[in-house]
Design a protein around this motif. Sequence first.
Motif, PDB file in Angstrom:
ATOM      1  N   GLU A  25       1.172  -7.230   7.931  1.00  0.00           N
ATOM      2  CA  GLU A  25       0.939  -6.687   9.456  1.00  0.00           C
ATOM      3  C   GLU A  25       2.506  -7.079  10.452  1.00  0.00           C
ATOM      4  O   GLU A  25       2.996  -6.195  11.128  1.00  0.00           O
ATOM      5  N   ASP A  26       3.591  -8.051   9.849  1.00  0.00           N
ATOM      6  CA  ASP A  26       4.278  -8.252  10.686  1.00  0.00           C
ATOM      7  C   ASP A  26       5.567  -7.819  10.086  1.00  0.00           C
ATOM      8  O   ASP A  26       7.066  -8.198   9.480  1.00  0.00           O
ATOM      9  N   ARG A  27       5.003  -7.099   8.493  1.00  0.00           N
ATOM     10  CA  ARG A  27       6.277  -6.480   7.960  1.00  0.00           C
ATOM     11  C   ARG A  27       7.505  -7.539   7.085  1.00  0.00           C
ATOM     12  O   ARG A  27       8.462  -6.712   6.206  1.00  0.00           O
ATOM     13  N   LYS A  28       6.795  -8.381   7.228  1.00  0.00           N
ATOM     14  CA  LYS A  28       7.715  -9.415   6.595  1.00  0.00           C
ATOM     15  C   LYS A  28       7.513  -9.518   4.540  1.00  0.00           C
ATOM     16  O   LYS A  28       8.598 -10.108   3.955  1.00  0.00           O
ATOM     17  N   THR A  29       6.380  -8.753   4.340  1.00  0.00           N
ATOM     18  CA  THR A  29       5.965  -8.945   3.124  1.00  0.00           C
ATOM     19  C   THR A  29       5.576  -7.690   2.811  1.00  0.00           C
ATOM     20  O   THR A  29       4.768  -6.971   3.503  1.00  0.00           O
ATOM     21  N   VAL A  30       6.018  -7.467   1.955  1.00  0.00           N
ATOM     22  CA  VAL A  30       6.533  -6.592   0.379  1.00  0.00           C
ATOM     23  C   VAL A  30       5.798  -5.834  -0.105  1.00  0.00           C
ATOM     24  O   VAL A  30       5.582  -6.821  -1.340  1.00  0.00           O
ATOM     25  N   THR A  31       4.762  -5.756  -0.863  1.00  0.00           N
ATOM     26  CA  THR A  31       4.063  -5.441  -1.994  1.00  0.00           C
ATOM     27  C   THR A  31       3.779  -3.745  -2.494  1.00  0.00           C
ATOM     28  O   THR A  31       3.830  -2.568  -1.706  1.00  0.00           O
ATOM     29  N   PHE A  32       4.050  -4.170  -4.031  1.00  0.00           N
ATOM     30  CA  PHE A  32       4.114  -2.597  -4.877  1.00  0.00           C
ATOM     31  C   PHE A  32       3.520  -3.089  -6.451  1.00  0.00           C
ATOM     32  O   PHE A  32       3.753  -4.268  -6.667  1.00  0.00           O
TER      33      PHE A  32
END
Length: 256
Positions: free
Chosen positions: A226-233
């Motif tokens: 939600e805070d865009r501090k974590t990215v998952t791929f």
Amino acid sequence: MNKFFTGIVCAITLTLTSCQFSENIYINADGSGKMEFSMDASEMMEMVSQMGDGEAAKGMDKVMDSTIVFKDFIRENRDSIANLSPEEQQKIMALEDFKMHIQMNPETKKMVFDLTTDFKDANKLQDMFKAMNSFSNLQGQGGASQNSPSSPFSGMGQDGSTAVSYSFDGTVFKRFSKVIDKELHAQSIDSIGQSAAMFGASKYKINYHFPRAVKSFSKEGAMYSEDRKTVTFEVGFMDMLKDPEVLDFEVVLEDK
């Protein structure tokens, strides 16, 4: 050598063909942080429980929540380690800066292994595959040979066919792979053989946590917190093994 440690190595080697893999990096504002390689073998625990009291179930019928600090393990077992071959000593010493956390519960069918290390500079992140290669090769006398189908990591990392490196300048983070020996890489994939079907459902997931919001990610299909501090791929594990560059990407953070 510590029998508990040997048993853990064998258990992890057995479950490698039924794992979901995650590469997790936590970067602080000063560039330091933690890197974690996680293997969720709960699917394998479910399969073993259905097999009953067979050979594969040995050592997996007890609740376990243990941490191995390899630096302490090396110190406590230095005399035994000194009696090993130089090659085996090198494999163990490659794990000196790592910790292994094992959680296993046959009732809840949970089996998770986490291999972690701290770093002071994200530009000097260790290639986690080197550690996994060293760890999975500690399979008793002789270990796993290069390109062994018993470990999908045997052809990766140090002395393997591929290498992974990272860079971070405070705003741009890059992960890039390189096949350094194409012939050896092809042999590594061929050696997996029939085990490839077992890896078919396995995924390799990237979870990167940054001190600021992510502005852009160079691959399509990424998910953000939600805070865009974590990215998952996420990609297929076999896809990653066949083409390591599928996980080459660039992350750009918001301005400070």
